[in-house]
Motif scaffolding. Structure first.
Motif, mmCIF file in Angstrom:
data_model
loop_
_atom_site.group_PDB
_atom_site.id
_atom_site.type_symbol
_atom_site.label_atom_id
_atom_site.label_comp_id
_atom_site.label_asym_id
_atom_site.label_seq_id
_atom_site.Cartn_x
_atom_site.Cartn_y
_atom_site.Cartn_z
ATOM 1 N N THR A 98 28.667 -4.482 -16.654
ATOM 2 C CA THR A 98 29.247 -5.826 -16.550
ATOM 3 C C THR A 98 28.350 -6.759 -15.745
ATOM 4 O OG1 THR A 98 30.563 -5.044 -14.654
ATOM 5 C CG2 THR A 98 31.632 -5.066 -16.813
ATOM 6 N N LEU A 101 25.653 -8.126 -17.925
ATOM 7 C CA LEU A 101 26.127 -9.122 -18.886
ATOM 8 C C LEU A 101 26.562 -10.413 -18.200
ATOM 9 C CD1 LEU A 101 28.345 -6.840 -21.176
ATOM 10 C CD2 LEU A 101 26.036 -7.668 -21.661
ATOM 11 N N LEU A 105 24.723 -14.653 -17.943
ATOM 12 C CA LEU A 105 25.560 -15.602 -18.664
ATOM 13 C C LEU A 105 26.118 -16.673 -17.734
ATOM 14 C CD1 LEU A 105 26.581 -16.153 -21.509
ATOM 15 C CD2 LEU A 105 28.584 -14.750 -21.000
ATOM 16 N N GLY A 124 32.053 -16.550 -23.383
ATOM 17 C CA GLY A 124 31.994 -15.576 -22.299
ATOM 18 C C GLY A 124 33.352 -15.177 -21.772
ATOM 19 N N LEU A 172 32.281 -4.335 -22.387
ATOM 20 C CA LEU A 172 32.432 -5.525 -23.218
ATOM 21 C C LEU A 172 33.768 -6.226 -23.002
ATOM 22 C CD1 LEU A 172 30.932 -4.237 -26.602
ATOM 23 C CD2 LEU A 172 29.895 -5.871 -25.013
ATOM 24 N N VAL A 320 25.797 -11.134 -26.823
ATOM 25 C CA VAL A 320 26.968 -10.658 -26.074
ATOM 26 C C VAL A 320 28.249 -11.082 -26.779
ATOM 27 C CG1 VAL A 320 28.223 -10.864 -23.900
ATOM 28 C CG2 VAL A 320 25.743 -10.619 -23.873
ATOM 29 N N SER A 324 31.222 -8.631 -28.253
ATOM 30 C CA SER A 324 32.496 -8.650 -27.537
ATOM 31 C C SER A 324 33.574 -9.471 -28.222
ATOM 32 C CB SER A 324 32.284 -9.188 -26.115
ATOM 33 O OG SER A 324 31.750 -10.505 -26.149
#
Length: 559
Positions: A98, A101, A105, A124, A172, A320, A324
């Protein structure tokens, strides 16, 4: 917060953050006296502490029905140690995933001039609208010899299962918790330290590592704590991926009515593990304040022009979002097309949507109202006692939902039988269980709200409550909105609490999605899953629009 120089003349954030007098530990007696004199603090604190102690007492009574020798055998048996290893390993892996990611972002959407930042921010956050078990189903359906990739592209990818599958599905579906905390922190940072470091000749990367990252520590810890607690309590993903953890083993013990004493021992061990994480997080946060100590107004940091690097930024953000959001949504869409022959149960969709919203929305508001005084005590009046109160809020989240629900059933039948199987009990359970998700964003906002403004208002004759409402509340409003979004989205997807505490005939979207999907009736589950994602996405979009509207006057003031 001051800046000092190291031996090479390198500017960096001081390792001893400025400490306001409010941040000094106060005596427990003084803090208790403050709470007693303020009913608007006393009532929420009493509700929070009492609510989390009920399940704990229930688990202790269950566990100690066995003799000490039996308890010791249950704790040290090989399967228990394997569960501990699996749970810790999965938690650490998901935290790393996490972070990888969420941090890039959050930086792309707040500190760069990348066109389409609002859309990327929404992408996001949207994974919060996807239930973890739907994410797991989607990953399983696209991999393997008969998966979507093999059928459409001829690409055979080993079917995801075990640790790898659970790690990917949880990473995700939970990285938005960390993303939103980091995004809120980025928006609240004052750029003066970065500008000073750049003026002394340091490059952007060194400035980011030495100045920006240390100021993000509260957001990292708050978001990471939510991710860790979610992993510790999840049973849907790990059960589908066939990966044994404490939560999955606990669910099996309770659901199959096997050994309830062993289940209580597993739950208590899970709580001990969570307690260790809470103590570590509190230790790392101790004494940290990152608001401005000098006079003057804060400014918005300049946005970086990425140039050709914008294509790498788009590739990362869209990649991403594809994994997700697009992947699970596409899988659910495929279920819809597959349901044409069997028929889709549209008749119950409206009532399921109403049931979900009627429980989730009040729970989100109640959780935020309970979290605000708890976080305020922890930041403005730190003491051993207030730290215990703040950590207690996380125990409700750390308690396995099934055990939490069973404890509330026992309590309601014995103390308040009229509350059993009522919407009020379900809303209260949601709020108490998910309040940890509300505390983190509020606390992060309070760390950046200068306390001297509230003191100035009190010196002008305002009451403590009046000073807070007029001065501090507008500064933490963004954190409150994020808190409500977290709780609403979690309550929309919650299963174990709803199974046991919902009123008779109360059928939520999550219950219908799980019941159909569990029987492999994926087409019938599709409308309910799509509705969860749509309503949650709409709710998040409204919150983001309100947040951006609140930022415009502040930006105009700073300029």
């Amino acid at each position: 917060m001051g800046v000092r120089r190291n031996g090479e003349g390198t500017p960096h954030a001081s390792t001893r953050p400025s400490v306001h007098p409010h941040s000094q530990n106060r005596s427990p007696a003084r803090v208790l006296d403050t709470i007693r004199r303020r009913w608007y603090v006393t009532i929420p604190v009493a509700v929070v502490v009492g609510g989390v102690l009920i399940p704990l007492v229930y688990l202790l009574l269950r566990a100690f029905q066995a003799d000490p020798g039996t308890l010791w055998d249950l704790v040290v048996r090989g399967r228990t140690l394997r569960l501990l290893w699996n749970t810790v390993g999965l938690t650490v892996g998901v935290l790393a995933g996490t972070s990888a990611l969420a941090l890039p972002l959050a930086w792309l959407t707040t500190r760069t001039a990348l066109p389409g930042r609002k859309a990327l921010t929404l992408l996001g956050v949207l994974p919060l609208a996807v239930p973890g078990y739907v994410m797991a189903y989607a990953l399983m359906a696209t991999t393997g010899e008969y998966g979507t990739l093999a059928q459409t592209l001829g690409l055979v990818v080993p079917r995801l299962s075990g640790y790898t599958g659970a790690w990917l599905a949880l990473s995700l579906s939970t990285f938005p918790y960390l993303f939103l905390n980091l995004r809120t922190a980025f928006l609240g940072l004052d750029p003066s330290l970065e500008e000073s470091a750049q003026a002394l000749g340091r490059g952007r990367w060194r400035v980011f590592v030495q100045v920006v990252l240390p100021q993000l520590r509260p957001a990292f810890l708050s978001g990471g704590l939510l991710v860790a607690l979610h992993v510790l309590g999840d049973f849907g993903v790990v059960s589908l991926m066939r990966y044994d953890t404490f939560s999955y083993a606990l669910y099996i013990q309770y659901a199959a009515s096997y050994d309830r004493i062993y289940a209580a021992c597993l739950a208590l061990m899970l709580l001990i593990l969570t307690g260790a994480i809470l103590l570590l997080e509190a230790r790392l946060l101790k004494g940290l304040l990152f608001h401005r100590t000098e006079s003057g107004t804060s400014r918005t940091a300049a946005r970086y022009e990425l140039g050709r690097g914008r294509w790498a930024g788009y590739a990362f953000a869209l990649g991403v979002a594809g994994l997700s959001v697009v992947l699970p949504a596409g899988t659910v869409g495929y279920w819809m097309t597959d349901a044409a022959a069997g028929g889709v149960p549209w008749a119950g969709l409206g009532s399921a949507l109403w049931d979900s919203v009627s429980a989730s929305a009040p729970a989100a508001v109640l959780a935020a109202l309970l979290a605000l005084p708890v976080a305020y005590l922890g930041v403005r009046h730190p003491s051993p006692w207030t730290r215990v109160v703040e950590r207690a809020a996380y125990l409700g989240y750390a308690t396995p939902p099934l055990a939490f629900a069973l404890a509330l059933i026992v309590f309601s039948l014995g103390a308040v039988p009229f509350a059993y199987q009522t919407l009020a009990l379900l809303v209260t359970a949601y709020a108490l269980h998910f309040m940890a998700e509300a505390v983190g964003p509020v606390r992060s906002a309070l760390y950046q709200a200068p306390p001297h403004l509230e003191e100035a208002a009190r010196s002008l004759g305002r009451s403590p409550l009046g000073a807070f409402v007029s001065v501090t509340f507008p500064l933490v409003r963004r954190g409150l909105l994020v808190s409500m979004a977290f709780v609403f989205l979690s309550a929309m997807k919650e299963l174990p609490l709803t199974f046991l505490l919902a009123p008779i005939g109360f059928e939520t979207l999550a219950l219908n999605t799980w019941s159909y999907a569990e029987e492999a009736m994926f087409g019938q589950a599709a409308p309910y899953a799509l509705t969860i994602m749509f309503v949650s996405a709409l709710f998040v979009g409204v919150l983001l629009l309100r947040e951006q509207a609140s930022e415009r006057p502040a930006a105009a003031e700073r300029t």
